[in-house]
Scaffold this motif. Structure first.
Motif, PDB file in Angstrom:
ATOM      1  N   HIS A 178       0.806  -1.225   0.000  1.00  0.00           N
ATOM      2  CA  HIS A 178       0.000   0.000   0.000  1.00  0.00           C
ATOM      3  C   HIS A 178       0.836   1.271   0.000  1.00  0.00           C
ATOM      4  O   HIS A 178       0.359   2.310  -0.430  1.00  0.00           O
ATOM      5  N   SER A 179       2.059   1.222   0.488  1.00  0.00           N
ATOM      6  CA  SER A 179       2.925   2.400   0.532  1.00  0.00           C
ATOM      7  C   SER A 179       4.102   2.204  -0.412  1.00  0.00           C
ATOM      8  O   SER A 179       4.617   1.098  -0.548  1.00  0.00           O
ATOM      9  N   ALA A 180       4.532   3.280  -1.038  1.00  0.00           N
ATOM     10  CA  ALA A 180       5.672   3.206  -1.956  1.00  0.00           C
ATOM     11  C   ALA A 180       6.888   2.657  -1.217  1.00  0.00           C
ATOM     12  O   ALA A 180       7.252   3.135  -0.147  1.00  0.00           O
ATOM     13  N   PHE A 181       7.515   1.631  -1.780  1.00  0.00           N
ATOM     14  CA  PHE A 181       8.630   0.899  -1.190  1.00  0.00           C
ATOM     15  C   PHE A 181       9.898   1.220  -1.984  1.00  0.00           C
ATOM     16  O   PHE A 181       9.945   0.992  -3.189  1.00  0.00           O
ATOM     17  N   CYS A 182      10.917   1.787  -1.311  1.00  0.00           N
ATOM     18  CA  CYS A 182      12.167   2.141  -1.988  1.00  0.00           C
ATOM     19  C   CYS A 182      12.997   0.882  -2.207  1.00  0.00           C
ATOM     20  O   CYS A 182      13.373   0.208  -1.245  1.00  0.00           O
ATOM     21  N   ILE A 183      13.281   0.544  -3.455  1.00  0.00           N
ATOM     22  CA  ILE A 183      14.010  -0.688  -3.764  1.00  0.00           C
ATOM     23  C   ILE A 183      15.519  -0.495  -3.802  1.00  0.00           C
ATOM     24  O   ILE A 183      16.257  -1.466  -3.942  1.00  0.00           O
ATOM     25  N   ASN A 184      16.018   0.719  -3.643  1.00  0.00           N
ATOM     26  CA  ASN A 184      17.462   0.959  -3.660  1.00  0.00           C
ATOM     27  C   ASN A 184      18.196   0.203  -2.569  1.00  0.00           C
ATOM     28  O   ASN A 184      19.332  -0.193  -2.741  1.00  0.00           O
ATOM     29  N   GLN A 185      17.564   0.041  -1.423  1.00  0.00           N
ATOM     30  CA  GLN A 185      18.237  -0.520  -0.259  1.00  0.00           C
ATOM     31  C   GLN A 185      17.893  -1.981   0.006  1.00  0.00           C
ATOM     32  O   GLN A 185      18.023  -2.450   1.122  1.00  0.00           O
ATOM     33  N   ILE A 186      17.438  -2.711  -0.991  1.00  0.00           N
ATOM     34  CA  ILE A 186      17.125  -4.123  -0.784  1.00  0.00           C
ATOM     35  C   ILE A 186      18.403  -4.848  -0.367  1.00  0.00           C
ATOM     36  O   ILE A 186      19.415  -4.782  -1.046  1.00  0.00           O
ATOM     37  N   VAL A 187      18.327  -5.533   0.758  1.00  0.00           N
ATOM     38  CA  VAL A 187      19.490  -6.240   1.284  1.00  0.00           C
ATOM     39  C   VAL A 187      19.357  -7.723   0.943  1.00  0.00           C
ATOM     40  O   VAL A 187      18.288  -8.291   1.024  1.00  0.00           O
ATOM     41  N   GLY A 188      20.448  -8.347   0.547  1.00  0.00           N
ATOM     42  CA  GLY A 188      20.443  -9.776   0.290  1.00  0.00           C
ATOM     43  C   GLY A 188      19.946 -10.167  -1.080  1.00  0.00           C
ATOM     44  O   GLY A 188      19.765 -11.343  -1.360  1.00  0.00           O
ATOM     45  N   LEU A 189      19.708  -9.211  -1.950  1.00  0.00           N
ATOM     46  CA  LEU A 189      19.230  -9.523  -3.295  1.00  0.00           C
ATOM     47  C   LEU A 189      20.242  -9.136  -4.362  1.00  0.00           C
ATOM     48  O   LEU A 189      19.892  -8.952  -5.513  1.00  0.00           O
ATOM     49  N   LYS A 190      21.496  -8.979  -3.990  1.00  0.00           N
ATOM     50  CA  LYS A 190      22.585  -8.608  -4.886  1.00  0.00           C
ATOM     51  C   LYS A 190      22.410  -7.214  -5.474  1.00  0.00           C
ATOM     52  O   LYS A 190      23.065  -6.863  -6.433  1.00  0.00           O
ATOM     53  N   LEU A 191      21.502  -6.433  -4.906  1.00  0.00           N
ATOM     54  CA  LEU A 191      21.287  -5.069  -5.405  1.00  0.00           C
ATOM     55  C   LEU A 191      21.933  -4.043  -4.497  1.00  0.00           C
ATOM     56  O   LEU A 191      22.117  -2.910  -4.879  1.00  0.00           O
ATOM     57  N   SER A 192      22.244  -4.428  -3.269  1.00  0.00           N
ATOM     58  CA  SER A 192      22.807  -3.487  -2.322  1.00  0.00           C
ATOM     59  C   SER A 192      24.129  -2.946  -2.869  1.00  0.00           C
ATOM     60  O   SER A 192      25.034  -3.693  -3.191  1.00  0.00           O
ATOM     61  N   GLY A 193      24.211  -1.647  -3.005  1.00  0.00           N
ATOM     62  CA  GLY A 193      25.410  -1.022  -3.557  1.00  0.00           C
ATOM     63  C   GLY A 193      25.422  -0.938  -5.068  1.00  0.00           C
ATOM     64  O   GLY A 193      26.275  -0.286  -5.649  1.00  0.00           O
ATOM     65  N   SER A 194      24.487  -1.584  -5.731  1.00  0.00           N
ATOM     66  CA  SER A 194      24.418  -1.523  -7.188  1.00  0.00           C
ATOM     67  C   SER A 194      23.629  -0.291  -7.612  1.00  0.00           C
ATOM     68  O   SER A 194      22.799   0.208  -6.873  1.00  0.00           O
ATOM     69  N   VAL A 195      23.886   0.169  -8.809  1.00  0.00           N
ATOM     70  CA  VAL A 195      23.172   1.321  -9.352  1.00  0.00           C
ATOM     71  C   VAL A 195      22.102   0.821 -10.310  1.00  0.00           C
ATOM     72  O   VAL A 195      22.395   0.125 -11.278  1.00  0.00           O
ATOM     73  N   ILE A 196      20.860   1.165 -10.013  1.00  0.00           N
ATOM     74  CA  ILE A 196      19.748   0.786 -10.883  1.00  0.00           C
ATOM     75  C   ILE A 196      19.693   1.799 -12.023  1.00  0.00           C
ATOM     76  O   ILE A 196      19.532   2.990 -11.788  1.00  0.00           O
ATOM     77  N   MET A 197      19.840   1.323 -13.238  1.00  0.00           N
ATOM     78  CA  MET A 197      19.846   2.202 -14.404  1.00  0.00           C
ATOM     79  C   MET A 197      18.433   2.426 -14.958  1.00  0.00           C
ATOM     80  O   MET A 197      18.112   3.507 -15.407  1.00  0.00           O
ATOM     81  N   SER A 198      17.616   1.383 -14.935  1.00  0.00           N
ATOM     82  CA  SER A 198      16.263   1.493 -15.468  1.00  0.00           C
ATOM     83  C   SER A 198      15.397   0.381 -14.889  1.00  0.00           C
ATOM     84  O   SER A 198      15.903  -0.651 -14.460  1.00  0.00           O
ATOM     85  N   VAL A 199      14.089   0.614 -14.885  1.00  0.00           N
ATOM     86  CA  VAL A 199      13.121  -0.355 -14.379  1.00  0.00           C
ATOM     87  C   VAL A 199      12.027  -0.505 -15.426  1.00  0.00           C
ATOM     88  O   VAL A 199      11.557   0.478 -15.994  1.00  0.00           O
ATOM     89  N   TYR A 200      11.635  -1.750 -15.674  1.00  0.00           N
ATOM     90  CA  TYR A 200      10.558  -2.051 -16.616  1.00  0.00           C
ATOM     91  C   TYR A 200       9.516  -2.892 -15.908  1.00  0.00           C
ATOM     92  O   TYR A 200       9.850  -3.820 -15.186  1.00  0.00           O
ATOM     93  N   LEU A 201       8.239  -2.569 -16.113  1.00  0.00           N
ATOM     94  CA  LEU A 201       7.145  -3.297 -15.492  1.00  0.00           C
ATOM     95  C   LEU A 201       6.363  -4.039 -16.551  1.00  0.00           C
ATOM     96  O   LEU A 201       5.998  -3.461 -17.574  1.00  0.00           O
ATOM     97  N   GLY A 202       6.105  -5.315 -16.290  1.00  0.00           N
ATOM     98  CA  GLY A 202       5.254  -6.110 -17.162  1.00  0.00           C
ATOM     99  C   GLY A 202       3.917  -6.345 -16.495  1.00  0.00           C
ATOM    100  O   GLY A 202       3.563  -5.681 -15.521  1.00  0.00           O
ATOM    101  N   HIS A 203       3.180  -7.317 -17.001  1.00  0.00           N
ATOM    102  CA  HIS A 203       1.859  -7.612 -16.442  1.00  0.00           C
ATOM    103  C   HIS A 203       1.974  -7.982 -14.966  1.00  0.00           C
ATOM    104  O   HIS A 203       1.313  -7.398 -14.123  1.00  0.00           O
TER     105      HIS A 203
END
Length: 157
Positions: free
Chosen positions: A110-135
């Motif tokens: 229900h609330s906007a969730f910031c995905i920059n700080q996801i821990v344990g998903l190999k994204l921590s410290g990575s730079v997100i360049m773009s996001v695409y949403l499908g169905h």
């Protein structure tokens, strides 16, 4: 499912006009709409899922205090994305297949969730360049052109 009464189609336009809000971008999902105004505020209206209230008039999405201006919006079928001027990335909406990358079992975020700080998903410290949403999935392009995507609840790299 029946269509809304013809008068309800004009409700979002009337809302923005009455409030003096100037829209610079609109995105559409399955039965949902997102709008971004010239001041970086995001609005939602429509029907997202059977357990989420239908909204004819736009509702402003809150990103918490101290969040910088939103510059970009995107819509999947029933999940949504926003990117801020400081390159923070937010997801919210239907999460049945982990579209919002929360990994906490919620069917809806229900609330906007910031995905920059996801821990344990190999994204921590990575730079997100773009996001695409499908169905019912989310794809991330991270620095060095790696692709990560959520597909039926599994984040793959």
């Amino acid at each position: 499912a029946s269509l809304p009464k013809p008068a309800s189609f004009s409700a979002p336009i009337e809302y923005f006009v009455k409030k003096g809000i100037v829209i610079k971008d609109i995105k559409c999902g399955l039965n949902t709409n997102l709008a971004l105004d010239i001041n970086g505020r995001v609005y939602w209206w429509g029907k997202c899922t059977s357990n989420f209230d239908e909204s004819i008039a736009p509702t402003r999405i809150e990103f918490g205090s101290g969040v910088d201006e939103i510059e970009e919006i995107k819509s999947g079928a029933n999940h949504f994305y926003a990117r801020s001027s400081k390159n923070n990335h937010y997801l919210w909406g239907k999460n049945e297949y982990n579209e919002c990358l929360t990994y906490d079992g919620r069917d809806f975020v229900h609330s906007a969730f910031c995905i920059n700080q996801i821990v344990g998903l190999k994204l921590s410290g990575s730079v997100i360049m773009s996001v695409y949403l499908g169905h019912c999935n989310t794809k991330l392009i991270i620095k060095n052109f790696h692709v990560a995507h959520s597909n039926r609840g599994i984040l793959n790299f």
